[in-house]
Design a protein around this motif. Sequence first.
Motif, PDB file in Angstrom:
ATOM      1  N   GLY A   1       0.819  -1.210   0.000  1.00 50.61           N
ATOM      2  CA  GLY A   1       0.000   0.000   0.000  1.00 50.61           C
ATOM      3  C   GLY A   1       0.853   1.260   0.000  1.00 50.61           C
ATOM      4  N   LEU A   2       1.920   1.247   0.783  1.00 51.26           N
ATOM      5  CA  LEU A   2       2.836   2.387   0.816  1.00 51.26           C
ATOM      6  C   LEU A   2       3.506   2.588  -0.541  1.00 51.26           C
ATOM      7  N   ALA A   3       3.883   1.480  -1.183  1.00 51.83           N
ATOM      8  CA  ALA A   3       4.538   1.570  -2.498  1.00 51.83           C
ATOM      9  C   ALA A   3       3.592   2.168  -3.542  1.00 51.83           C
ATOM     10  N   VAL A   4       2.332   1.716  -3.531  1.00 47.04           N
ATOM     11  CA  VAL A   4       1.347   2.237  -4.482  1.00 47.04           C
ATOM     12  C   VAL A   4       1.124   3.723  -4.250  1.00 47.04           C
ATOM     13  N   PHE A   5       0.941   4.096  -2.988  1.00 45.24           N
ATOM     14  CA  PHE A   5       0.657   5.499  -2.669  1.00 45.24           C
ATOM     15  C   PHE A   5       1.852   6.390  -2.997  1.00 45.24           C
ATOM     16  N   PHE A   6       3.044   5.894  -2.682  1.00 48.10           N
ATOM     17  CA  PHE A   6       4.242   6.707  -2.947  1.00 48.10           C
ATOM     18  C   PHE A   6       4.485   6.853  -4.445  1.00 48.10           C
ATOM     19  N   SER A   7       4.078   5.858  -5.235  1.00 47.39           N
ATOM     20  CA  SER A   7       4.238   5.964  -6.683  1.00 47.39           C
ATOM     21  C   SER A   7       3.409   7.118  -7.225  1.00 47.39           C
ATOM     22  N   PHE A   8       2.232   7.365  -6.615  1.00 48.44           N
ATOM     23  CA  PHE A   8       1.437   8.520  -7.046  1.00 48.44           C
ATOM     24  C   PHE A   8       2.143   9.820  -6.668  1.00 48.44           C
ATOM     25  N   ILE A   9       2.709   9.877  -5.466  1.00 49.22           N
ATOM     26  CA  ILE A   9       3.428  11.082  -5.046  1.00 49.22           C
ATOM     27  C   ILE A   9       4.588  11.364  -5.994  1.00 49.22           C
TER      28      ILE A   9
ATOM     29  N   PRO B   1       8.348  19.507  -5.965  1.00 45.59           N
ATOM     30  CA  PRO B   1       7.829  18.631  -4.904  1.00 45.59           C
ATOM     31  C   PRO B   1       6.358  18.942  -4.641  1.00 45.59           C
ATOM     32  N   PRO B   2       5.490  17.938  -4.535  1.00 45.02           N
ATOM     33  CA  PRO B   2       4.074  18.196  -4.225  1.00 45.02           C
ATOM     34  C   PRO B   2       3.900  18.520  -2.738  1.00 45.02           C
TER      35      PRO B   2
ATOM     36  N   MET C   1      -2.188  22.637   1.039  1.00 39.08           N
ATOM     37  CA  MET C   1      -2.574  21.758   2.136  1.00 39.08           C
ATOM     38  C   MET C   1      -2.917  20.366   1.619  1.00 39.08           C
ATOM     39  N   GLY C   2      -3.550  20.309   0.431  1.00 38.30           N
ATOM     40  CA  GLY C   2      -3.878  19.006  -0.150  1.00 38.30           C
ATOM     41  C   GLY C   2      -2.640  18.182  -0.414  1.00 38.30           C
ATOM     42  N   GLU C   3      -1.586  18.828  -0.880  1.00 35.80           N
ATOM     43  CA  GLU C   3      -0.340  18.117  -1.172  1.00 35.80           C
ATOM     44  C   GLU C   3       0.345  17.644   0.105  1.00 35.80           C
ATOM     45  N   THR C   4       0.301  18.461   1.159  1.00 36.03           N
ATOM     46  CA  THR C   4       0.891  18.006   2.421  1.00 36.03           C
ATOM     47  C   THR C   4       0.073  16.877   3.034  1.00 36.03           C
TER      48      THR C   4
END
Length: 264
Positions: A39-47, A57-58, A62-65
Motif C-alpha cells: 500500500g505504501l509503495a502504491v501510494f508513494f508511486s502517485f506522489i 515537490p508536491p 494543504m492538499g499536497e501536504t
Amino acid sequence: MTWSIFIYFALAAVLFWIIGAYASWRGKSMLAYSGTLLGLAVFFSFIVGMWISLERPPLRTMGETRLWYSFFLPLAGIIVYSRWRYKWILSFSTLLATVFICVNLFKPEIHNKTLMPALQSPWFAPHVIVYMFCYALLGAAAVMALYLLLKQNGRHASRQAEMEICDNLVYVGLSFMTFGMLFGALWAKEAWGHYWAWDPKETWAAITWFSYLVYIHYRLARPHSERAALCMLLACFLLLQMCWWGINYLPAAQGASVHTYNIS
C-alpha cells in the motif's frame, strides 16, 4: 500523472492497508508487512508521479501536504507494529490515513506547477517532508495516549511498557521536529534574509516544540503520573494541529504570515 486519477491509487493503497491491518489481528505478520508495504509503495508511486508531472515537490498546498501525511501514517503504524507488535496500530493508522485521503478526494485543492520564488529552495522539500513524518509519529503517540486513557488499568508492567511506547514516539517525533525547524530556519535565511522572525506560523511551531519538551520533562520528573501525562500528550497534539493548519484561519496570519501560501 494528474490529480484526477488519484482515487485509483488511493483505493488500491487503502485496500492493501486494510489487508495488512486485518492480517495483524489474525497474527499473520508476514501478510501484515506485505499488505502495508505494498500500500505504501502504491501510494508513494502517485506522489512520485505528481512530483514529476508538476516539476516540483508536491508540498505547496494543504492538499499536497495531506498526501504526505496519508503516506507517513501507515509508515509510522508499521514501525510501531514492527517494534512493539501492537495489532491495533495498523487499523488506526489505516483509518486516519483514509480520513485524510477522503478529505483530499472531497475537497481537492489546486495543483499546478506554479511555485513562488520563496519556495524554490533546496531546503523546502526536506523541511516539509521531515515535518510530515514528525507529525505522523506524534499522531501515533496521540492515538496511543487516547487508547491508554480509555483502556482500563492493566498490569503495572504492561502499563509501563505501553507508556514507554508513547515516550519513544515522542522522542523520535520531537527529534524530527527539531530537524524540521532547523531546515526551516536555513530556508528562511535563504528566502527572507533571517533565520527566525516570530511569524505566526513560527510562533506556533515554537509553542508546539516547547509543549512536547515539557511533556518529556514531566515524564522524567513524575514517571508515575500517567493520566496527567497522557492528557498533556493529547493537548500537545492539539497544539500541533494548530501549528499545521489551524494557524491559516487565525486573523493574525491573514496577509501577515509568509506561510499562508499553502492555503490555496
